[in-house]
Design an enzyme around this catalytic site. Sequence first.
Site, PDB file in Angstrom:
ATOM      1  N   ASP A   1      -8.109  68.052  45.179  1.00  0.00           N
ATOM      2  CA  ASP A   1      -8.190  68.690  46.489  1.00  0.00           C
ATOM      3  C   ASP A   1      -7.224  69.872  46.562  1.00  0.00           C
ATOM      4  OD1 ASP A   1     -10.028  66.799  47.380  1.00  0.00           O
ATOM      5  OD2 ASP A   1      -8.447  65.443  48.067  1.00  0.00           O
TER       6      ASP A   1
ATOM      7  N   TYR B   1      -0.673  59.381  39.045  1.00  0.00           N
ATOM      8  CA  TYR B   1      -0.350  60.256  40.171  1.00  0.00           C
ATOM      9  C   TYR B   1       1.037  59.946  40.716  1.00  0.00           C
ATOM     10  CZ  TYR B   1      -5.413  61.118  40.447  1.00  0.00           C
ATOM     11  OH  TYR B   1      -6.720  61.453  40.171  1.00  0.00           O
TER      12      TYR B   1
ATOM     13  N   ASP C   1      -5.495  62.266  54.724  1.00  0.00           N
ATOM     14  CA  ASP C   1      -4.402  63.081  54.198  1.00  0.00           C
ATOM     15  C   ASP C   1      -3.914  64.031  55.284  1.00  0.00           C
ATOM     16  OD1 ASP C   1      -6.126  65.304  54.299  1.00  0.00           O
ATOM     17  OD2 ASP C   1      -6.591  65.223  52.164  1.00  0.00           O
TER      18      ASP C   1
ATOM     19  N   ARG D   1      -5.843  58.742  48.438  1.00  0.00           N
ATOM     20  CA  ARG D   1      -5.880  58.815  49.911  1.00  0.00           C
ATOM     21  C   ARG D   1      -6.338  57.490  50.506  1.00  0.00           C
ATOM     22  NH1 ARG D   1      -9.812  63.553  51.148  1.00  0.00           N
ATOM     23  NH2 ARG D   1     -10.621  62.999  49.106  1.00  0.00           N
TER      24      ARG D   1
END
Length: 318
Positions: free
Chosen positions: A44, A72, A86, A200
Amino acid sequence: MNSGTGTSGILLVDKPQGITSHDVVARVRKAAGTRKVGHAGTLDPMATGLLVVGINSSTRLLTFLVGLDKSYEATIRLGVATTTDDAEGETLAVVDASGVEQSAIDSGIAALRGDIEQVPTTVSAIKVDGKRAYALAREGVEVELKARPVTIARFDVLARRDVEIEAPGDEAPGAGSPGATVHAIDLDVVVDCSSGTYIRALARDLGRALGVGGHLTALRRTRIGPFPVADAAVLEGVDVAARLLAPTRVAEQLFDVLPLSEQQSIDLSHGKRPGVEHADSVGPVAAITPDGRLAGLVSISNGRAKPIVNFPNDEVFA
């Protein structure tokens, strides 16, 4: 630098915040001097970190890179839920999180480790009746995505910060009056997960389990399979030719290797199924020519190699 249209390889890019994965591809196309550029695993605009880019015939490798596990680093804010799960979404609800104990957070995270069923975030690239879920959401269509199996090998808290945030006002349930402050909790976390996992959604589900809501405020991808972000190039001014990984090198890191003779290499390039000395395998197995070039990815059955995908001889490396 223009690396020339004859060059093939994989480029690891450290995507900066604020641009799309498609923007990265467009910039690499210009730097590499070729239109045939693709990427594996969208990030994103809010996210930063590792994006794997394929150039020319090495775009054929991207299919096999998409499914690799990933790592991550992220920041989850507990106490605020948003429409996109988010920080780029609109606030749905604000709940004072001062009563959330660390033990409850630990238990909530533990429940999200291992093999779980995860409902992807509504604003995702998953197709519903031929259209992307995020496109439907923007049109005001209510999207219901089915839960999918994912594996969370690691989900650990690195740091916790208790913060006071300004409430957005009466439009969000629980927000109170404009200018008021609400207690929230920021968690810096690290996640190792299977392909298809939405970080998310982890933030959303943790917040829901704790009864205060949650969303992601920062996300950085640090690894895809064997490739770490530490080996990635900065996008601005990238020298594509200098940073390309040869397709042979990439394939050797991902797959079992089948050394070919000169005649076997020729036969494979002509679409034939050469006889080989190798155990049966559904593949992919990386078939390597005597001069070290990736001839193709193959499956092997009854002593014969069957092409899954062939690679033309367009590697150009110093």
